[in-house]
Design an enzyme around this catalytic site. Structure first.
Site, PDB file in Angstrom:
ATOM      1  N   GLN A  31       6.521  -4.747   5.949  1.00 27.34           N
ATOM      2  CA  GLN A  31       6.653  -5.072   4.565  1.00 27.34           C
ATOM      3  C   GLN A  31       8.269  -5.129   4.195  1.00 27.34           C
ATOM      4  OE1 GLN A  31       5.223  -1.410   2.595  1.00 27.34           O
ATOM      5  NE2 GLN A  31       6.238  -0.292   4.380  1.00 27.34           N
ATOM      6  N   HIS A  62       3.330  12.315  -8.043  1.00 29.51           N
ATOM      7  CA  HIS A  62       3.127  13.113  -6.900  1.00 29.51           C
ATOM      8  C   HIS A  62       2.750  14.604  -7.093  1.00 29.51           C
ATOM      9  CE1 HIS A  62       6.459  10.355  -5.320  1.00 29.51           C
ATOM     10  NE2 HIS A  62       5.419  10.251  -4.427  1.00 29.51           N
ATOM     11  N   ASP A  86       7.974   7.945   1.426  1.00 31.03           N
ATOM     12  CA  ASP A  86       9.072   8.443   0.675  1.00 31.03           C
ATOM     13  C   ASP A  86       9.119   9.788   0.633  1.00 31.03           C
ATOM     14  OD1 ASP A  86       7.156   9.332  -1.628  1.00 31.03           O
ATOM     15  OD2 ASP A  86       6.484   7.214  -1.512  1.00 31.03           O
ATOM     16  N   GLU A 106       2.602   7.808   8.510  1.00 34.70           N
ATOM     17  CA  GLU A 106       3.082   6.741   7.840  1.00 34.70           C
ATOM     18  C   GLU A 106       3.418   5.638   8.744  1.00 34.70           C
ATOM     19  OE1 GLU A 106       4.584   5.803   4.702  1.00 34.70           O
ATOM     20  OE2 GLU A 106       4.724   3.959   5.820  1.00 34.70           O
ATOM     21  N   ASP A 137      -0.778   4.218  12.115  1.00 30.10           N
ATOM     22  CA  ASP A 137      -1.878   3.548  11.291  1.00 30.10           C
ATOM     23  C   ASP A 137      -2.641   4.731  10.915  1.00 30.10           C
ATOM     24  OD1 ASP A 137      -3.487   0.740  10.729  1.00 30.10           O
ATOM     25  OD2 ASP A 137      -4.527   2.614  10.595  1.00 30.10           O
ATOM     26  N   GLY A 138      -2.600   5.137   9.509  1.00 32.14           N
ATOM     27  CA  GLY A 138      -3.402   6.255   9.133  1.00 32.14           C
ATOM     28  C   GLY A 138      -5.012   6.122   9.437  1.00 32.14           C
ATOM     29  N   ASP A 155      -1.953   8.825  -0.111  1.00 32.27           N
ATOM     30  CA  ASP A 155      -0.940   8.218  -0.779  1.00 32.27           C
ATOM     31  C   ASP A 155      -0.525   6.810  -0.442  1.00 32.27           C
ATOM     32  OD1 ASP A 155       1.469   7.976  -2.490  1.00 32.27           O
ATOM     33  OD2 ASP A 155       2.530   9.327  -1.531  1.00 32.27           O
TER      34      ASP A 155
HETATM   35  N1  AG3 Z   1       1.822   4.581  -4.275  1.00 28.76           N
HETATM   36  C1  AG3 Z   1       0.980   3.855  -5.451  1.00 28.76           C
HETATM   37  C2  AG3 Z   1       1.861   2.845  -6.036  1.00 28.76           C
HETATM   38  C3  AG3 Z   1       1.059   1.686  -6.806  1.00 28.76           C
HETATM   39  C4  AG3 Z   1       1.983   0.925  -7.746  1.00 28.76           C
HETATM   40  N2  AG3 Z   1       1.352  -0.393  -7.912  1.00 28.76           N
HETATM   41  C5  AG3 Z   1       2.277  -1.399  -8.470  1.00 28.76           C
HETATM   42  N3  AG3 Z   1       3.430  -0.925  -8.873  1.00 28.76           N
HETATM   43  N4  AG3 Z   1       1.699  -2.484  -8.466  1.00 28.76           N
HETATM   44  C6  AG3 Z   1       2.923   5.311  -4.591  1.00 28.76           C
HETATM   45  C7  AG3 Z   1       3.558   5.873  -3.512  1.00 28.76           C
HETATM   46  C8  AG3 Z   1       4.498   7.086  -4.040  1.00 28.76           C
HETATM   47  N5  AG3 Z   1       4.530   8.082  -2.926  1.00 28.76           N
END
Ligand code: AG3
Length: 275
Positions: A31, A62, A86, A106, A137-138, A155
């Site tokens: 990504q 969180h 993160d 992760e 890969d989770g 998450d």
């Molecule tokens: N995970 C969910 C984020 C989704 C937000 N979507 C968006 N901005 N379109 C966040 C990970 C944090 N640890």
């Protein structure tokens, strides 16, 4: 000159914020990772154009992803976090000092590296000796685990591309198998205003596997529409009503015992999605 970042949240919807500085930008095999410093939200992690974390509101997401399931389990020992590179979820999980191990899986090592450098408020958890990190890969990781976790937290980013597999019925079945006989799982499941169909589908898929499945909500201002949901599946304990007394409530900025129960009270239009 003014610099603005815009996320295209949906085909007809955008959010913009004024940028002080671009701290980091790279394309990994998985990504694009961008780290911004913004006027209104402070530092911000953006993956493939979607805001994941801002220092203004990350605590809501969180704390709620971690503390609702962890307080619903009477004696959690081993916790698995899928995603969450993160470090924010791990930081909250590790407040539970009774835990013996926390495993974080992760897929993108670079997310961890970049957050360790630019978001120490979240990635402080990586220095905790109870935390083990696997870069893989989770979905594959969970497939090979049987009855070895008390709590599993997903998450993930939005269900786009590779991450869509983290919202599949097959993945929920694998999570069920990876949990002990009284295990609990929770996952972030997007906004009821703009992801209604997904929420209904995830709920029904999880409910086919878990005897108790519920949805709870929180307000995360920088995510699409701000109203955010989490889906929780439990083998034995009802996460809405069974909860231990929080021991470190004073250290938290969002979660408390009243809110734990209140977060399961849903507006009618959201209840309807779960029929
Ligand atoms: N995970 C969910 C984020 C989704 C937000 N979507 C968006 N901005 N379109 C966040 C990970 C944090 N640890």
């Amino acid at each position: 000159m003014e610099l603005w970042f815009t996320e295209l949240q949906k085909p007809g919807m955008k959010i913009s914020c004024k940028v002080l500085q671009t701290l980091h930008r790279e394309q990994t095999p998985f990504q694009e990772i961008v780290l911004l410093d913004t006027v209104q939200f402070g530092r911000m992690l953006v993956l493939d154009g979607a805001v994941q974390v801002t220092l203004l509101d990350e605590f809501v997401y969180h704390e709620m992803l971690a503390h609702v399931p962890l307080h619903a389990h009477p004696a959690p020992k081993d916790v698995l976090i899928i995603g969450g590179g993160d470090g924010g979820t791990a930081r909250e999980v590790l407040r539970h000092t009774e835990l013996e191990s926390v495993t974080l899986v992760e897929i993108d090592r670079r997310v961890v590296d970049v957050c360790r450098r630019f978001l120490p408020e979240l990635s402080c958890s990586y220095d905790n000796p109870k935390l083990q990190v696997h870069f893989e890969d989770g979905v594959e990781y969970v497939k090979n685990k049987k009855a070895c976790y008390d709590v599993i937290l997903v998450d993930s980013p939005d269900p786009v591309g590779q991450a869509a597999r983290l919202f599949s019925a097959e993945f929920y079945r694998a999570i069920f198998e990876a949990l002990r006989p009284d295990g609990i799982f929770a996952a972030q499941t997007e906004s009821p205003f703009v992801d209604a169909e997904l929420i209904g589908r995830v709920y029904r898929d999880a409910n086919r596997v878990f005897p108790i499945t519920k949805l709870y909500q929180a307000v995360v201002p920088t995510y699409p529409t701000a109203l955010w949901t989490f889906t929780v599946g439990s083998k034995r304990y009802d996460p809405e009503t069974c909860l231990r007394k929080p021991l470190f409530e004073d250290d938290l900025r969002y979660y408390n015992a009243d809110l734990h129960q209140a977060s399961f009270k849903l507006p009618n239009f959201v209840k309807k999605l779960l029929r």
